[in-house]
Design a protein around this motif. Structure first.
Motif, PDB file in Angstrom:
ATOM      1  N   PRO A 175      12.525 -61.773 -53.461  1.00  0.00           N
ATOM      2  CA  PRO A 175      13.189 -63.126 -53.340  1.00  0.00           C
ATOM      3  C   PRO A 175      14.333 -63.342 -52.433  1.00  0.00           C
ATOM      4  CG  PRO A 175      13.740 -61.956 -55.480  1.00  0.00           C
ATOM      5  CD  PRO A 175      12.633 -61.376 -54.840  1.00  0.00           C
ATOM      6  N   GLU A 176      14.924 -62.212 -51.936  1.00  0.00           N
ATOM      7  CA  GLU A 176      15.862 -62.309 -51.076  1.00  0.00           C
ATOM      8  C   GLU A 176      14.955 -62.533 -49.622  1.00  0.00           C
ATOM      9  OE1 GLU A 176      15.432 -59.523 -52.933  1.00  0.00           O
ATOM     10  OE2 GLU A 176      17.267 -59.126 -54.137  1.00  0.00           O
ATOM     11  N   GLY A 177      13.994 -61.926 -49.370  1.00  0.00           N
ATOM     12  CA  GLY A 177      12.874 -62.360 -48.308  1.00  0.00           C
ATOM     13  C   GLY A 177      12.863 -63.765 -48.177  1.00  0.00           C
ATOM     14  N   ALA A 178      12.398 -64.368 -49.213  1.00  0.00           N
ATOM     15  CA  ALA A 178      11.996 -65.604 -49.459  1.00  0.00           C
ATOM     16  C   ALA A 178      13.143 -66.588 -49.052  1.00  0.00           C
ATOM     17  CB  ALA A 178      11.452 -66.051 -50.819  1.00  0.00           C
ATOM     18  N   ALA A 179      14.473 -66.063 -49.604  1.00  0.00           N
ATOM     19  CA  ALA A 179      15.389 -67.045 -48.992  1.00  0.00           C
ATOM     20  C   ALA A 179      15.635 -67.312 -47.549  1.00  0.00           C
ATOM     21  CB  ALA A 179      16.889 -66.342 -49.598  1.00  0.00           C
ATOM     22  N   THR A 180      15.249 -66.360 -46.679  1.00  0.00           N
ATOM     23  CA  THR A 180      15.253 -66.475 -45.404  1.00  0.00           C
ATOM     24  C   THR A 180      14.392 -67.306 -45.036  1.00  0.00           C
ATOM     25  OG1 THR A 180      13.631 -64.712 -44.935  1.00  0.00           O
ATOM     26  CG2 THR A 180      15.977 -63.895 -45.103  1.00  0.00           C
ATOM     27  N   PHE A 181      13.007 -67.438 -45.718  1.00  0.00           N
ATOM     28  CA  PHE A 181      12.356 -68.513 -45.295  1.00  0.00           C
ATOM     29  C   PHE A 181      12.441 -69.902 -45.636  1.00  0.00           C
ATOM     30  CE2 PHE A 181       9.819 -64.532 -44.839  1.00  0.00           C
ATOM     31  CZ  PHE A 181       9.148 -64.664 -43.545  1.00  0.00           C
ATOM     32  N   ALA A 182      13.073 -69.813 -46.656  1.00  0.00           N
ATOM     33  CA  ALA A 182      13.686 -71.444 -47.363  1.00  0.00           C
ATOM     34  C   ALA A 182      14.798 -71.938 -46.287  1.00  0.00           C
ATOM     35  CB  ALA A 182      14.008 -71.244 -48.704  1.00  0.00           C
ATOM     36  N   ALA A 183      15.516 -70.874 -45.691  1.00  0.00           N
ATOM     37  CA  ALA A 183      16.577 -71.254 -44.850  1.00  0.00           C
ATOM     38  C   ALA A 183      16.091 -71.750 -43.466  1.00  0.00           C
ATOM     39  CB  ALA A 183      17.586 -69.857 -44.431  1.00  0.00           C
ATOM     40  N   ILE A 184      14.813 -70.975 -43.025  1.00  0.00           N
ATOM     41  CA  ILE A 184      14.220 -71.518 -41.618  1.00  0.00           C
ATOM     42  C   ILE A 184      13.871 -72.825 -41.910  1.00  0.00           C
ATOM     43  CG2 ILE A 184      12.620 -71.070 -40.129  1.00  0.00           C
ATOM     44  CD1 ILE A 184      12.558 -68.058 -40.919  1.00  0.00           C
ATOM     45  N   ARG A 185      13.197 -73.178 -43.070  1.00  0.00           N
ATOM     46  CA  ARG A 185      12.507 -74.434 -43.374  1.00  0.00           C
ATOM     47  C   ARG A 185      13.571 -75.501 -43.294  1.00  0.00           C
ATOM     48  NH1 ARG A 185       7.891 -76.049 -45.430  1.00  0.00           N
ATOM     49  NH2 ARG A 185       7.267 -73.739 -46.164  1.00  0.00           N
ATOM     50  N   SER A 186      14.937 -75.249 -43.950  1.00  0.00           N
ATOM     51  CA  SER A 186      15.962 -76.143 -43.893  1.00  0.00           C
ATOM     52  C   SER A 186      16.615 -76.119 -42.623  1.00  0.00           C
ATOM     53  CB  SER A 186      17.121 -75.626 -44.891  1.00  0.00           C
ATOM     54  OG  SER A 186      18.391 -76.440 -44.890  1.00  0.00           O
ATOM     55  N   LEU A 187      16.873 -75.338 -41.878  1.00  0.00           N
ATOM     56  CA  LEU A 187      17.388 -75.097 -40.492  1.00  0.00           C
ATOM     57  C   LEU A 187      16.347 -76.159 -39.514  1.00  0.00           C
ATOM     58  CD1 LEU A 187      19.062 -71.758 -40.409  1.00  0.00           C
ATOM     59  CD2 LEU A 187      20.134 -73.912 -40.663  1.00  0.00           C
ATOM     60  N   ARG A 188      15.041 -75.775 -39.708  1.00  0.00           N
ATOM     61  CA  ARG A 188      14.251 -76.481 -39.077  1.00  0.00           C
ATOM     62  C   ARG A 188      14.481 -77.769 -39.088  1.00  0.00           C
ATOM     63  NH1 ARG A 188      12.826 -78.636 -35.498  1.00  0.00           N
ATOM     64  NH2 ARG A 188      10.523 -79.008 -34.861  1.00  0.00           N
ATOM     65  N   GLU A 189      14.466 -78.209 -40.285  1.00  0.00           N
ATOM     66  CA  GLU A 189      14.362 -79.800 -40.663  1.00  0.00           C
ATOM     67  C   GLU A 189      15.852 -80.458 -40.127  1.00  0.00           C
ATOM     68  OE1 GLU A 189      13.986 -80.109 -44.745  1.00  0.00           O
ATOM     69  OE2 GLU A 189      11.885 -79.481 -44.817  1.00  0.00           O
ATOM     70  N   SER A 190      17.031 -79.741 -40.221  1.00  0.00           N
ATOM     71  CA  SER A 190      18.016 -80.210 -39.682  1.00  0.00           C
ATOM     72  C   SER A 190      18.033 -80.267 -38.051  1.00  0.00           C
ATOM     73  CB  SER A 190      19.345 -79.395 -40.033  1.00  0.00           C
ATOM     74  OG  SER A 190      19.326 -78.231 -39.702  1.00  0.00           O
ATOM     75  N   GLY A 191      17.147 -79.622 -37.532  1.00  0.00           N
ATOM     76  CA  GLY A 191      17.191 -79.524 -36.014  1.00  0.00           C
ATOM     77  C   GLY A 191      17.890 -78.179 -35.311  1.00  0.00           C
ATOM     78  N   TRP A 192      18.628 -77.462 -36.162  1.00  0.00           N
ATOM     79  CA  TRP A 192      19.323 -76.119 -35.759  1.00  0.00           C
ATOM     80  C   TRP A 192      18.623 -75.270 -35.217  1.00  0.00           C
ATOM     81  CZ3 TRP A 192      20.208 -71.033 -36.312  1.00  0.00           C
ATOM     82  CH2 TRP A 192      21.678 -70.402 -35.988  1.00  0.00           C
ATOM     83  N   VAL A 193      17.156 -75.188 -35.628  1.00  0.00           N
ATOM     84  CA  VAL A 193      16.034 -74.516 -35.107  1.00  0.00           C
ATOM     85  C   VAL A 193      15.167 -75.075 -34.614  1.00  0.00           C
ATOM     86  CG1 VAL A 193      14.105 -72.865 -35.620  1.00  0.00           C
ATOM     87  CG2 VAL A 193      16.477 -72.330 -36.594  1.00  0.00           C
TER      88      VAL A 193
END
Lengths: 412, 412
Positions: free
Chosen positions: B350-368
Motif C-alpha cells: 500500500p505504501e508503494g501504491a500511495a506513490t502511484f496515486a500521488a503521481i496520478r494526482s500530480l500529473r492531473e494538477s500539471g506538477w508532473v
C-alpha cells in the motif's frame, strides 16, 4: 543477422513426434509433455558465454536458449538472477565445505513459479493466446495471473479452497477470474480440462504447455554462470510437479552440448515430503514412472503433488546423473526452516527447508561428501506461508521494561 | 592500494560536530542524527563508474561509497540491484511517457528495509556490536533481526501488538528476542530507550545509528546506474521515517560531486497518508521541522510515523530539489494498488501504491509533465500485507463447471 532465439522445434520425449513453434501447442498426440529443442550448433558459432555476463540482470540474458523469438513479446517484471548465497554456518553445522542456497524468494510473486510464468506467458503472447486457464495449488496460479495481466491475456484460475489465502489476493488483484473448488488440485484440474474443451481455451496446466520448463531451466543456467561455469557436485530440488528439476537437467545438458561447461553433471536430488513421496517410492523401486499417492498431506503445499505428468522425466534426470530421491517429514522441515533463519538469517519456505533437511540426512549417510559443492533450491519466500509458524513473544504493557534476566523467546 | 571504503568521518548536520568511524556512535551530543562523509576527491581518482557495472549484483558493488571498511565484515543475503520496471500501460493511463517502478519487493525479507539492515548490521559488526535493540512497526525489525542472526549479533525487537503478524514470524524464527507492547511504536521506543540505558545496548532505532541511511542510499545509486547515469525528472518515495528519501538525496549529491551524474537533481516527492501527514503539513507551511501527528491511522503501516527524527533532513531534500509533499487517502491507495496489479502484473504494497496515486494526482494538477521521466519507489511486496484485500472468488463444487456467461470476479 543474430537471432534472438535459437529455438528449432518441439519434440515428444515419449514417441518422438515433432511440432513447429509458431502455433499453439499443448501436449503431444500421445499425451506426453512436449519439450523444446534449440539449434545449438548454430548458436555455438554466434554466441559466447562471456556475452551473457554483460547483459541485463534478468533471466532474459539467456534469450538465445529461450523460446521467445521476437524480443517485443517478452513479458518481464525483472525476474531472474536470484542470489546464490553461501551458507557457511549451516555448512559447518552439517560438515559441508561449500553449501549454497539459490534463493528464489527474490523474484516477482516471491516464488520460482515466476520463471515459468514469465517465459510461458511471453511465448503464449507470441503464439496469439488471448485467454488461458489453469488449476493451481496457489503460487503458480498467482504468478501466471500476474504475468497474464501484464501481457493483456485473460486468465481463469481454479484453486482448492484450502490453498494459501495469500494466493487468492494475488490472483484476484490481477483481475483474473478466480474460482475456488471444494476439493483437491486434481478436482480443479478436471474443471479446467472441461473448460478448455467447452470454450477452446489455452491450457496452462503444468506440462500441458511446453514453455514453462524453459523458464524454470534458467535456474540451472544461473547456477552454472554464478559458479563461473563450473558444475556443483549436487543440486537438491523440492519436487512436486518436478518441472524445475527437469528444467535444470535440460539446461545443464544444453550447456554441455554448447561446450560451455565440462565434466560430469551434478547429481540431481528430488526432495519430497513423507506425506507425498511418489517419486521417492518409484526411485526406490527402480521404476521409471510413479504411482498416484493417496491421501497426500504436508505443510509444504507446493510439493503436495500425488502424481506428476512429467514423473518419467524427473526419474530420468535422477538416474542419468546418479542422483537420488528422498522424503522428509514435516517436523524435520520446520526444524530446518528455523535453523536456516537462526544461523543464516534467511526465512525460507517449507519446501526449501526440506532440501536442507535432505542434505543433513544425505551427509550423515555419507551420500554427500564433506568436500563437495552442494546447491539447494529455496523455491520461495517464507513470508508466503504465514500460518505454519507458532510464535510466543514476550508481552509488555506501555510502562513495562525489558527484564534481561527473564527467559526470552529463542525461536524454539 | 585501493580502498574498500572511502569513508572519512561522521558529522552532525545540525551542529557540525564530527566523529570517527571506528568506534560505536549513536546520535550527536546535540541529539541530531549523524551522517557519513566520504573522501570523494580521493575516490574520484581511483574509481570509474564503469567499474561498478561489472561487479556482483548486490548493493555491495558500491562498496567505495558505503561505510564498511573491511570486506570481511560484509553481511549479505544478496540484497540490492532490484529491477527498475517500465510501466507503459499505467504510464499511458496517466499520460506519462516514461514511468518506472523501482521494485523493492525483490530483496531479502521482501521490503527495502533490508538495505538499511544489511549495511547497518555489517557496520555494527565492524565496530564490535554484540547485541542490539530496536522498536519497529514490523518490516524494519524483521530485516534487522534476520541480518543480525546472520552476523551472529543478538537482537531484541519491541513491536506494537497491532503490527503485522507476518513480521512476528520473521523475528521469532531468526532467534531474536521478540516483545510485543500494547501501544504504539512510540511506546515501543520508550521501552527500547530504557533498555539501551539499563543494559548498555546498541540502539538500532531509525536514525539513532548513522549507517542505515547509507544502506537506503543505494536505491539512489541503483536508479542512477539503471538509467545509465542520467537523472530522472521526479522520484517519489512513500515517507514514514523518511530515511530512504534522505538517502536517495545523499546518494545523488555524492554522485554529482564525483562528476558521475550531471545536471539538475530530480525533484524529490515525499508521499504520506492523509491519516498521518506531518511532513506534508510542514511543507505546506514552509517549515523546516514537523509537528507530532496525533491519532495517526492508515492501512499503510510503514508510513504511520507521527514524528520522524530526520524530518528536517527530509524537508531539506524536498526544498533543495524543488520537490513537494503530498498526502493520499487509504481508499485511493487501495484503488491504485489494484490498478497496478491489473495493468502491470505487480502486486505492490500500500505504501508503494500511495506513490502511484500521488503521481496520478500530480500529473492531473500539471506538477508532473507528460514528457518527464518519473520513478516511483515500491518499498515492499504486496504479499506482506495479506489482510488489506477483500476477495470474492467464485465457489465451485467438485462436479461443477465454469460458466463463462456468469459474471466473474474482476477485482473490484
Amino acid at each position: 543477422m543474430l537471432k534472438f532465439s535459437y529455438i528449432s522445434h518441439l519434440y515428444c520425449p515419449k514417441c518422438g513426434n515433432t511440432f513447429g513453434t509458431s502455433e499453439q501447442h499443448q501436449v503431444c498426440t500421445c499425451g506426453s509433455p512436449l519439450l523444446v529443442t534449440y539449434d545449438l550448433e548454430k548458436m555455438k558459432k554466434n554466441v559466447a558465454p562471456g556475452e551473457w555476463g554483460t547483459r541485463e540482470l534478468t533471466l532474459w540474458r539467456y534469450h538465445e536458449l529461450l523460446p521467445v523469438e521476437e524480443e517485443i513479446n517478452v513479458v518481464s517484471l525483472g525476474e531472474g538472477m536470484t542470489p546464490l548465497i553461501p551458507l557457511r554456518k549451516l555448512g559447518n553445522d552439517m560438515s559441508i565445505g561449500s553449501l549454497y542456497m539459490k534463493d528464489e524468494a527474490l523474484i516477482p510473486t516471491g516464488t520460482f513459479k515466476a520463471r515459468g510464468a514469465a517465459v510461458g506467458v511471453s511465448k503464449a503472447k507470441e503464439v496469439g493466446v488471448k485467454e488461458l486457464v489453469m488449476p493451481t495449488n496457489g503460487n503458480a496460479g498467482a504468478a501466471w495471473a500476474l504475468y497474464a495481466a501484464r501481457a493483456g491475456i485473460i486468465a481463469t484460475i481454479v484453486m482448492p479452497t484450502d490453498a494459501p489465502k495469500i494466493n487468492r489476493n494475488e490472483i484476484a488483484l490481477s483481475g483474473a477470474n478466480l474460482y475456488l473448488v471444494n476439493g483437491l488440485i486434481s478436482d480443479a484440474g478436471k474443471i479446467v480440462g472441461k473448460a478448455v474443451k467447452d470454450y477452446n481455451l489455452y491450457d496452462a496446466s503444468t506440462l500441458k504447455e511446453p514453455y514453462r520448463i524453459e523458464g524454470k531451466k534458467t535456474m540451472g543456467l544461473e547456477i552454472a554462470e554464478q559458479l563461473n561455469w563450473n558444475m556443483p557436485d549436487v543440486i537438491l530440488y523440492p519436487t512436486g510437479g518436478g518441472v524445475g528439476l527437469i528444467g535444470i537437467y535440460k539446461a545443464l545438458n544444453e550447456l554441455k552440448e554448447l561446450g560451455w561447461v565440462k565434466g560430469k553433471l551434478p547429481r540431481l536430488v528430488a526432495v519430497q515430503s513423507t506425506g507425498c513421496a511418489p517419486i521417492v517410492e518409484a526411485w526406490e523401486e527402480g521404476k521409471h514412472e510413479s504411482v498416484f499417492w493417496k491421501n497426500s498431506e504436508t505443510v509444504a503445499f507446493g510439493i503436495n503433488v500425488p502424481k506428476a505428468l512429467g514423473d518419467f522425466l524427473v526419474l530420468d534426470a535422477i538416474y542419468n546423473t546418479d542422483g537420488c530421491a528422498i522424503a522428509i517429514d514435516d517436523e524435520s522441515m520446520l526444524k530446518e526452516q528455523e535453523k536456516v533463519a537462526n544461523m543464516e538469517g534467511c526465512f525460507i519456505c517449507p519446501e526449501g527447508a526440506a532440501t536442507f533437511a535432505a542434505i543433513r540426512s544425505l551427509r550423515e549417510s555419507g551420500w554427500v561428501g564433506q568436500d563437495e559443492t552442494v546447491v539447494a533450491l529455496n523455491t520461495g519466500a517464507g513470508i508466503k506461508y504465514p500460518d505454519i509458524i507458532e510464535v510466543s513473544p514476550g508481552m509488555l504493557g506501555k510502562e513495562d521494561s525489558i527484564n534481561k534476566l527473564e527467559p526470552v523467546y529463542k525461536g524454539d
